[in-house]
Design a protein around this motif. Sequence first.
Motif, PDB file in Angstrom:
ATOM      1  N   UNK A  48     102.109  51.601 -38.374  1.00  0.00           N
ATOM      2  CA  UNK A  48     101.281  52.802 -38.379  1.00  0.00           C
ATOM      3  C   UNK A  48     101.248  53.402 -39.779  1.00  0.00           C
ATOM      4  N   UNK A  49     100.317  54.324 -39.984  1.00  0.00           N
ATOM      5  CA  UNK A  49     100.232  55.011 -41.269  1.00  0.00           C
ATOM      6  C   UNK A  49     101.529  55.750 -41.565  1.00  0.00           C
ATOM      7  N   UNK A  56     103.963  55.397 -50.522  1.00  0.00           N
ATOM      8  CA  UNK A  56     102.774  55.518 -51.351  1.00  0.00           C
ATOM      9  C   UNK A  56     101.658  54.592 -50.946  1.00  0.00           C
ATOM     10  N   UNK A  57     101.603  54.244 -49.670  1.00  0.00           N
ATOM     11  CA  UNK A  57     100.601  53.296 -49.170  1.00  0.00           C
ATOM     12  C   UNK A  57      99.567  54.049 -48.341  1.00  0.00           C
ATOM     13  N   UNK A  58      98.386  54.302 -48.957  1.00  0.00           N
ATOM     14  CA  UNK A  58      97.311  54.999 -48.274  1.00  0.00           C
ATOM     15  C   UNK A  58      96.425  54.056 -47.486  1.00  0.00           C
ATOM     16  N   UNK A  59      95.217  54.528 -47.166  1.00  0.00           N
ATOM     17  CA  UNK A  59      94.342  53.762 -46.283  1.00  0.00           C
ATOM     18  C   UNK A  59      93.938  52.416 -46.869  1.00  0.00           C
ATOM     19  N   UNK A 329     106.999  49.956 -57.687  1.00  0.00           N
ATOM     20  CA  UNK A 329     108.414  49.945 -57.273  1.00  0.00           C
ATOM     21  C   UNK A 329     108.611  50.763 -56.006  1.00  0.00           C
ATOM     22  N   UNK A 330     107.875  51.879 -55.897  1.00  0.00           N
ATOM     23  CA  UNK A 330     107.967  52.710 -54.704  1.00  0.00           C
ATOM     24  C   UNK A 330     107.492  51.954 -53.468  1.00  0.00           C
ATOM     25  N   UNK A 347      99.197  41.308 -51.155  1.00  0.00           N
ATOM     26  CA  UNK A 347      98.273  42.418 -50.926  1.00  0.00           C
ATOM     27  C   UNK A 347      98.862  43.776 -51.277  1.00  0.00           C
ATOM     28  N   UNK A 348     100.154  43.840 -51.541  1.00  0.00           N
ATOM     29  CA  UNK A 348     100.850  45.120 -51.654  1.00  0.00           C
ATOM     30  C   UNK A 348     100.316  46.023 -52.757  1.00  0.00           C
TER      31      UNK A 348
END
Length: 466
Positions: A48-49, A56-59, A329-330, A347-348
């Motif tokens: 999930x989001x 730090x992973x947005x849409x 790194x985050x 893909x990160x």
Amino acid sequence: MLPAPFEAHTVEDNPTISMQLTRSLLALCLFLFSHCTEGARPNDQNFTAADVKPYGCGEECQENIRQGMKKDRQIFQGYPFDHDFYHTAANFSNANPGDVLKLEAFNDSSAQLSVPLDLTTYKMQYVSIGLHEEKVPATAFITLPYKADYGTKPRLLAFAHGTIGTMPSCPPTSSYNFYNYYTWQTLAVAGYAVVGTDYAGLGNNHTMHKYINPVLNGEDVYWSVIAARRAFPNTFTEQWASYGHSQGGGAIWGLSENPRVASNESGEYVGGVAVAPAPRVYDLLMAMLKAGEEDRSSTAPKYAPLIAEAIKSVIPPSAKVETITEAARERLPLASLLQLCIYGSQSLFLDLPNKGVNKSAYMHSNQLQSFQQEFGAALGKRGYKELLVLQGTDDQTVNYNVTEEAYHTACAAGNNVRLSLYPGLGHRPVLTASAPEFLGWLDERFRGVSASQQCVLRRVHPLVTG
């Protein structure tokens, strides 16, 4: 941030790492427990989001990861992940390098395994050697041919696979075809008995996988041969050879420089085949970065998360990876939290500026150069047996100029290397195009034929041009 869940040091020797490992495993287990169904693969979970936003992973990042995970699923095709098999054997602490810890026949009652039906297949857990010469568990597959065409015993071939990922969820032995893409099956159907290591850290989680590390990946290959002989005594020829592609090609180059192959412990090592190899990661990355600057469609930046994991696996836990940006790194712990394999990992950082690459560090940091110097191959060391190197000149992953430079360095050190360049071929097409050459070369080595010249570089002429 989650601490790295599988550090490159033995837990028993470092209480700090033991605490980190415990916390990380708890976090990972809680995540998997809340997202898994019974029997699900650890790299095939929904997220999930709320799971990924703290990193730090947005849409856009989330969609990229989902697409990467979708491609990862194609590697494994839903083949069941055997958690019990990959769990470290109870007798590991009393075992020695090369010992067999577990040996099981593949049970294909579900008909999900896609290997030639005439082969008999096994999976094996064995003991290899790690970063500090400590023993580590590793896993492998073994395939036996229907019959032996060369005398009374089949020829033994050690196989080293290309990049599949860096996480415990990504072992080739958990893939429906053992991660075959015209690699090991070409050798198996030619009558070889094949032992294919997963490399330590893939499947079993005792240690971090040492990605693109010719020295330690080569150790895993070597000890898989010892273990295969102990698993099946007096079954194989005394002679054995090796074959690897990409990361595995680097492992085979590293193996050729390992003095263990000059001993009789493993039998008589007759030589290795390295296809599109990656023995010198710093030199390769410099070439990849240059190609990325000249070609916006270059896939080079996608390897940044994997290279970061490679460096992370050999540096102290308190040290930071210098080759990626702070935002990258985050986000890097998501590779472990989600147990991403090759495409998920790639893909990160795609939505980050410069795709998360710290170009200055790549070019000027001693961290990456030191990594190559300590764990690379084709840097002027002695090679103990003959080596055949096969390389496509249109390879967008392994630059052929770097391979040619590695060849010249090895030859200058007095090693016996043959390099064949295949004009116009990429990273994978060279596998099939070169099959007649490497199968003939291997046959000569097993028959005791020595190379007529110490070093040979040739360009293969295609039948059809233009």
